[in-house]
Enzyme design. Structure first.
Site, mmCIF file in Angstrom:
data_model
loop_
_atom_site.group_PDB
_atom_site.id
_atom_site.type_symbol
_atom_site.label_atom_id
_atom_site.label_comp_id
_atom_site.label_asym_id
_atom_site.label_seq_id
_atom_site.Cartn_x
_atom_site.Cartn_y
_atom_site.Cartn_z
ATOM 1 N N ASP A 61 -41.488 -18.231 -8.957
ATOM 2 C CA ASP A 61 -42.264 -17.024 -8.655
ATOM 3 C C ASP A 61 -43.724 -17.326 -8.991
ATOM 4 O O ASP A 61 -43.995 -18.159 -9.849
ATOM 5 C CB ASP A 61 -41.785 -15.812 -9.455
ATOM 6 N N ASN A 69 -42.869 -2.566 -10.537
ATOM 7 C CA ASN A 69 -41.699 -3.466 -10.489
ATOM 8 C C ASN A 69 -40.580 -2.961 -11.397
ATOM 9 O O ASN A 69 -39.403 -3.236 -11.168
ATOM 10 C CB ASN A 69 -42.054 -4.878 -10.969
ATOM 11 N N ASP A 129 -38.473 -11.500 -0.774
ATOM 12 C CA ASP A 129 -38.482 -10.300 0.074
ATOM 13 C C ASP A 129 -39.262 -10.500 1.368
ATOM 14 O O ASP A 129 -39.608 -9.551 2.037
ATOM 15 C CB ASP A 129 -39.010 -9.086 -0.708
ATOM 16 N N CYS A 170 -25.529 -20.943 8.935
ATOM 17 C CA CYS A 170 -26.706 -20.801 8.085
ATOM 18 C C CYS A 170 -27.386 -19.467 8.391
ATOM 19 O O CYS A 170 -26.965 -18.734 9.285
ATOM 20 C CB CYS A 170 -27.657 -21.985 8.263
ATOM 21 N N CYS A 186 -40.553 -4.400 0.390
ATOM 22 C CA CYS A 186 -40.163 -3.299 -0.504
ATOM 23 C C CYS A 186 -41.286 -2.300 -0.755
ATOM 24 O O CYS A 186 -41.086 -1.105 -0.740
ATOM 25 C CB CYS A 186 -39.811 -3.864 -1.863
ATOM 26 N N CYS A 243 -28.066 -23.776 17.059
ATOM 27 C CA CYS A 243 -28.965 -23.382 15.961
ATOM 28 C C CYS A 243 -30.073 -24.430 15.829
ATOM 29 O O CYS A 243 -29.809 -25.631 15.862
ATOM 30 C CB CYS A 243 -28.183 -23.260 14.657
ATOM 31 N N CYS A 246 -29.287 -26.119 12.027
ATOM 32 C CA CYS A 246 -27.987 -26.700 11.655
ATOM 33 C C CYS A 246 -27.123 -27.022 12.861
ATOM 34 O O CYS A 246 -25.980 -27.445 12.718
ATOM 35 C CB CYS A 246 -27.255 -25.808 10.652
ATOM 36 N N CYS A 349 -53.781 -1.703 3.514
ATOM 37 C CA CYS A 349 -52.651 -0.800 3.283
ATOM 38 C C CYS A 349 -52.308 -0.835 1.796
ATOM 39 O O CYS A 349 -53.122 -1.256 0.984
ATOM 40 C CB CYS A 349 -51.439 -1.153 4.152
#
Ligand code: ZN
Length: 394
Positions: A61, A69, A129, A170, A186, A243, A246, A349
């Site tokens: 991260d 959060n 996300d 996959c 989110c 695909c 894969c 935004c």
């Protein structure tokens, strides 16, 4: 690797399960699991994997803990706000289980660094996300032959699927035509706080099953969960011979940063310019003192805009942008009158997702050649520039 006396005590309830026992617990101790994203999904997932005794637990991260959060990211406490997520998480997970090694990777995954980041791990868990990142992780796992547990959440719904190299579909087989720009994150769409708790715990379960080799994996099956109706459903997902990654004749042989099926072309995307809140602030100060004007377009809904906005900004909700292109074009012409350069157009935004869509729309509509996105949105603005600025909830 044998278990110490303390470990035998700590994992007693696992050792009592014949399916896990000492063999399974030793496998967990020897396992290296990488969780990408210390967010809503990564929180419960890493907590349970640490508690379960995964020997090396990596966490990727590059963000800091935000007060918003804490509604779902149960890894963090109030005192962690504005600290680095990986360091706060490392502290919490090591406190939960000092017998494991927690490895913090404070990086933003890109096509350039992802193979190196994933290479040393046995199992990868995707708790990010962003759809584009999800494809990047999927492709890297397929290329490296690593099992991957993916999950995604949106408002009240979650989905999960496990990829087993050479055996099951996959993520790209499941969603060959996803459009990144159509999926708000989110912050923009909202999410029931407990939802990622359910999905992240499912991911931890799959990771434990992959490591210990027990049970039936969520491979070739897309599991969906609807919190409002409290219903689980599942859909069979077959491997696609065509695909791109894969399949029989893969065209993706090395990780790529953007989804090739995204609505705008790569050429259009490259025209979008980005500004951090601090850069925008400097730019605004310069605009007031010089003759180069700037047009700030806030694309949030009007009720959000009404609760607090940047003084010079105008409000055009994202849904109205297409229809109001001509109006904006007139404003630009007006502002440019008597000046040497056309104004810059900056889209704003709450967190930077909707404004990025607005940038793409603006390029497609020919409104401006190089729109500027306020990265991180007004949340980042209030964090980095104006601490008094209140950002309305969605
Ligand atoms: Zn595939």
């Amino acid at each position: 690797m044998t278990l110490t006396a303390t470990e035998k005590q700590r994992y007693a309830r696992h050792l009592s399960l014949p399916e896990i026992g000492a063999t399974g617990q030793s496998r967990l101790k020897n396992a290296k699991v990488l969780v990408i994203g210390a967010g809503g999904l990564g929180s419960p997932c890493t907590l349970y994997l640490a508690a379960a005794g995964v020997g090396r637990l990596g966490l990727v991260d590059h963000d800091v803990v935000d007060l918003s959060n804490l509604q779902r990211q149960v890894l963090f406490a109030n005192e962690d706000v504005s600290l680095s997520k990986t360091s706060a998480a490392t502290k919490r997970l090591s406190a939960l289980n000092p017998d494991i090694e927690v490895v913090a990777h404070e990086i933003k995954l890109t096509a350039e660094n992802i193979l190196d980041a994933l290479r040393d791990y046995d199992v990868v868990v995707d708790g990010t996300d962003r759809v584009a990142t999800r494809y990047l992780i999927n492709d890297a796992c397929v290329i490296l032959g690593k099992p991957l547990v993916s999950a995604a959440i949106h408002r009240f719904e979650g989905q999960a699927i496990t990829y087993v190299p050479g055996r099951s579909a996959c993520y790209r087989c499941s969603f060959p035509n996803a459009k990144d720009s159509h999926v708000p994150n989110c912050a923009d769409a909202g999410v029931l706080g407990v939802l990622p708790g359910v999905m992240g715990a499912i991911q931890a379960t799959e990771a434990i099953k992959l490591v210990t080799g027990i049970g039936e994996l969520l491979a070739g099956r897309l599991l969906t969960y609807d919190a409002l109706t409290m219903r689980f459903a599942e859909f069979t997902v077959a491997r696609r011979t065509d695909c791109a990654v894969c399949g029989e004749n893969p065209t993706i042989l090395t990780p790529e940063d953007a989804t090739p099926t995204s609505r705008t072309t790569a050429a259009q995307r490259s025209l979008i310019s980005h500004a951090t809140p601090r850069q925008l602030n400097l730019r605004l100060v310069a605009a007031r003192e010089s003759s180069t004007p700037i047009l700030l377009v806030d694309v949030r809904e009007s009720h959000e805009y009404g609760k607090g906005s940047l003084p010079e900004s105008i409000n055009v909700p994202i849904g109205e942008l297409q229809a109001r292109t001509a109006e904006l074009a007139n404003k630009l012409t007006e502002a440019a009158r008597g000046r040497t350069s056309r104004p810059d157009v900056v889209f704003i935004c709450r967190s930077g997702g909707r404004s990025l869509q607005a940038c793409e729309l603006a390029v497609s509509a020919g409104l401006t050649a190089v729109p500027i996105n306020l990265d991180g949105g007004l949340l980042a603005w209030s964090r980095d520039v104006d601490h008094e600025f209140v950002v309305a909830a969605v």
